[in-house]
Design an enzyme around this catalytic site. Structure first.
Site, PDB file in Angstrom:
ATOM      1  N   ASP A  93      43.844  28.920  35.267  1.00 49.42           N
ATOM      2  CA  ASP A  93      44.194  30.342  35.245  1.00 49.42           C
ATOM      3  C   ASP A  93      45.616  30.548  35.774  1.00 49.42           C
ATOM      4  O   ASP A  93      46.368  29.603  35.938  1.00 49.42           O
ATOM      5  CB  ASP A  93      43.153  31.090  36.078  1.00 49.42           C
ATOM      6  CG  ASP A  93      43.054  32.570  35.738  1.00 49.42           C
ATOM      7  OD1 ASP A  93      43.637  32.990  34.730  1.00 49.42           O
ATOM      8  OD2 ASP A  93      42.373  33.296  36.488  1.00 49.42           O
ATOM      9  N   HIS A  94      45.951  31.777  36.090  1.00 52.59           N
ATOM     10  CA  HIS A  94      47.299  32.217  36.461  1.00 52.59           C
ATOM     11  C   HIS A  94      48.153  31.171  37.174  1.00 52.59           C
ATOM     12  O   HIS A  94      47.794  30.701  38.242  1.00 52.59           O
ATOM     13  CB  HIS A  94      47.217  33.450  37.355  1.00 52.59           C
ATOM     14  CG  HIS A  94      46.648  34.645  36.686  1.00 52.59           C
ATOM     15  ND1 HIS A  94      47.420  35.581  36.050  1.00 52.59           N
ATOM     16  CD2 HIS A  94      45.364  35.044  36.535  1.00 52.59           C
ATOM     17  CE1 HIS A  94      46.641  36.520  35.531  1.00 52.59           C
ATOM     18  NE2 HIS A  94      45.389  36.208  35.820  1.00 52.59           N
ATOM     19  N   HIS A 129      42.627  40.409  30.748  1.00 53.33           N
ATOM     20  CA  HIS A 129      42.475  40.085  32.162  1.00 53.33           C
ATOM     21  C   HIS A 129      41.891  41.290  32.884  1.00 53.33           C
ATOM     22  O   HIS A 129      41.974  42.415  32.420  1.00 53.33           O
ATOM     23  CB  HIS A 129      43.826  39.710  32.771  1.00 53.33           C
ATOM     24  CG  HIS A 129      44.272  38.339  32.387  1.00 53.33           C
ATOM     25  ND1 HIS A 129      45.150  37.600  33.148  1.00 53.33           N
ATOM     26  CD2 HIS A 129      43.957  37.547  31.329  1.00 53.33           C
ATOM     27  CE1 HIS A 129      45.361  36.431  32.569  1.00 53.33           C
ATOM     28  NE2 HIS A 129      44.648  36.385  31.461  1.00 53.33           N
ATOM     29  N   ASN A 145      38.636  37.506  31.010  1.00 54.83           N
ATOM     30  CA  ASN A 145      38.474  36.893  32.324  1.00 54.83           C
ATOM     31  C   ASN A 145      37.528  37.706  33.206  1.00 54.83           C
ATOM     32  O   ASN A 145      37.626  38.934  33.274  1.00 54.83           O
ATOM     33  CB  ASN A 145      39.827  36.784  33.032  1.00 54.83           C
ATOM     34  CG  ASN A 145      40.716  35.719  32.435  1.00 54.83           C
ATOM     35  OD1 ASN A 145      40.427  35.151  31.384  1.00 54.83           O
ATOM     36  ND2 ASN A 145      41.812  35.429  33.109  1.00 54.83           N
ATOM     37  N   HIS A 176      43.299  43.321  38.043  1.00 57.36           N
ATOM     38  CA  HIS A 176      42.423  42.270  38.542  1.00 57.36           C
ATOM     39  C   HIS A 176      41.525  42.866  39.610  1.00 57.36           C
ATOM     40  O   HIS A 176      41.984  43.605  40.474  1.00 57.36           O
ATOM     41  CB  HIS A 176      43.232  41.122  39.153  1.00 57.36           C
ATOM     42  CG  HIS A 176      43.989  40.332  38.145  1.00 57.36           C
ATOM     43  ND1 HIS A 176      45.347  40.175  38.191  1.00 57.36           N
ATOM     44  CD2 HIS A 176      43.568  39.649  37.045  1.00 57.36           C
ATOM     45  CE1 HIS A 176      45.746  39.428  37.168  1.00 57.36           C
ATOM     46  NE2 HIS A 176      44.686  39.096  36.468  1.00 57.36           N
ATOM     47  N   GLU A 205      45.686  38.355  41.924  1.00 58.64           N
ATOM     48  CA  GLU A 205      44.888  37.181  41.555  1.00 58.64           C
ATOM     49  C   GLU A 205      45.564  35.958  42.150  1.00 58.64           C
ATOM     50  O   GLU A 205      46.591  35.497  41.662  1.00 58.64           O
ATOM     51  CB  GLU A 205      44.798  37.049  40.022  1.00 58.64           C
ATOM     52  CG  GLU A 205      44.015  35.849  39.529  1.00 58.64           C
ATOM     53  CD  GLU A 205      42.504  36.039  39.625  1.00 58.64           C
ATOM     54  OE1 GLU A 205      41.780  35.038  39.474  1.00 58.64           O
ATOM     55  OE2 GLU A 205      42.069  37.164  39.854  1.00 58.64           O
TER      56      GLU A 205
END
Length: 404
Positions: A118-119, A283, A305, A234, A191
């Site tokens: 992920d990120h 997201h 996500n 998020h 996040e």
């Protein structure tokens, strides 16, 4: 979600390559569904996701974040090298360990898995570099990368730098059959240290930004997706205006697809889909309304996500277990307010309350699979040897050997 009669999904069980990930997302795009991606921090949470996917007969995405991967490795492992620089070695090790675990277990669970990181912001590129090196080493031996895909989140940088760095890495990734997810436009909230606190207007990606990404990356490979912002955050938060609901506008995602189609029509470029030429990612799926999710999917979102909601579900499983059994969890013998001398081991054994957490999280995973329309999209093929089914533990051992 409105059911669409889907053509068969012809993919193997286990971790997919970049080309196979494209095939999965293309199937989702053409058949009107999306695949949820769940952040995992342990073998327990990975198994929750695989279990739900197996029961739902669905493909699935398992992903790790920088800090989640570090936790997977064990926080007792330093995340800095011998020179004290932030090399993120613990995060690299944890991500690799998670991928190897999924490689061992996914065939046993009988589902195709996109193994994803992920990120990754600019400050976290040492993590990305470490995982990519692991992919390249794995590819040398087995002809496939260790992971399926990786995400670069350079949305905090200027668009030009964001796209330039993505292009550089994507050229390297395409050589070993990896898929790239990138982000342009900013998703609110936080996040794993990737945080946005700017104006609300920045939470919306413009079609021109999407086209710049598409025209740069598509000549390299079609194996990429774009996380475009449409007011999403998020986590679960109060809205920026102080209300209880964050307003998403997934309708604007159609404008991105229209922009690409218009530009390709002018240039005569290759179109992979007549209505939705690029793969989009949502997201901040936690806390979103079903109608918002479904509109996003109808406009080309193939991956969503989910993290905050499954974190809560995992904890809530423990919470509910304690409410039910707490009287026998104050001491090893006897109840909270009595000394009957009866042992409580079966109550406080981690396997008992962690299983309650797993069941709760798996239920939440199934909820996402359902709202995204992914349930029932995959029918695993039985593995045969000499005309007989291969025993599950033999399949697991074979998968483990291929990961050595």
């Amino acid at each position: 979600m409105t059911e669409v009669k889907a053509s068969p999904l012809d993919l193997p069980t286990g971790i997919l390559t970049g080309d196979q990930t494209f095939k999965l997302f293309d199937h989702a795009r053409k058949n009107g569904y999306a695949i949820p991606a769940f952040n995992c921090t342990s073998s327990s949470t990975v198994n929750c996701v695989l279990e739900a996917a197996r029961d739902a007969k669905s493909p699935i995405i398992v992903q790790v974040s920088t800090s989640g991967a570090w936790f997977y490795a064990g926080k007792g492992i330093k995340n800095a090298g011998a020179d004290k620089k932030k090399t993120l070695e613990g995060s690299v090790l944890g991500a690799v360990a998670a991928a190897l675990h999924v490689r061992t277990m996914a065939n046993f669970y009988g589902v195709p898995v996109v193994m994803h990181s992920d990120h990754c912001a600019k400050k976290l590129l040492p993590w990305f570099d470490g995982m990519l090196e692991a992919d390249e080493e794995y590819f040398k031996t087995y002809g496939v990368p260790l992971f399926s895909s990786h995400m670069l989140d350079l949305s905090e940088e200027k668009d030009e730098e964001n796209i330039e760095i993505c292009e550089k890495y994507f050229k390297r990734m395409s050589k070993i059959n990896l898929f790239l997810e990138m982000e342009i436009g900013k998703t609110g909230g936080e996040e794993d240290g990737v945080k946005h606190e700017g104006s609300i207007s920045e939470l919306f990606t413009h079609p021109d930004q999407i086209w710049k990404v598409y025209k740069t990356l598509s000549p390299i490979s079609p194996n990429f997706s774009i996380a475009a912002a449409f007011g999403n955050f998020h986590g679960v938060y109060k809205a920026p205006d102080g209300g209880n609901k964050i307003k998403l506008t997934p309708e604007i995602l159609a404008k991105h697809q229209e922009k690409i189609l218009a530009e390709l029509k002018k240039s005569g470029g290759k179109v992979f889909d007549a209505k939705k030429p690029t793969f989009l990612v949502m997201h901040g799926g936690s806390g979103s309304e079903d109608s918002e999710i479904q509109t996003a999917v109808s406009n080309g979102v193939v991956k969503m996500n989910v993290d905050t909601d499954t974190q809560w579900a995992y904890w809530d499983g423990v919470h509910q277990y304690y409410h039910k059994n707490g009287d026998r969890m104050y001491k090893q013998l006897g109840g909270k307010n009595n000394n009957d001398g009866l042992p409580n081991k079966k109550k406080y054994d981690p396997r008992a309350w962690l299983r309650a957490a797993e069941m709760s999280m798996s239920k939440r995973v199934l909820g996402s699979l359902t709202v995204l329309g992914a349930v029932g999209k995959y029918a695993p093929k039985e593995e045969l040897a000499d005309g007989k089914p291969v025993k599950p533990y033999i399949r697991a051992i074979k998968a483990a050997k291929s990961s050595l």
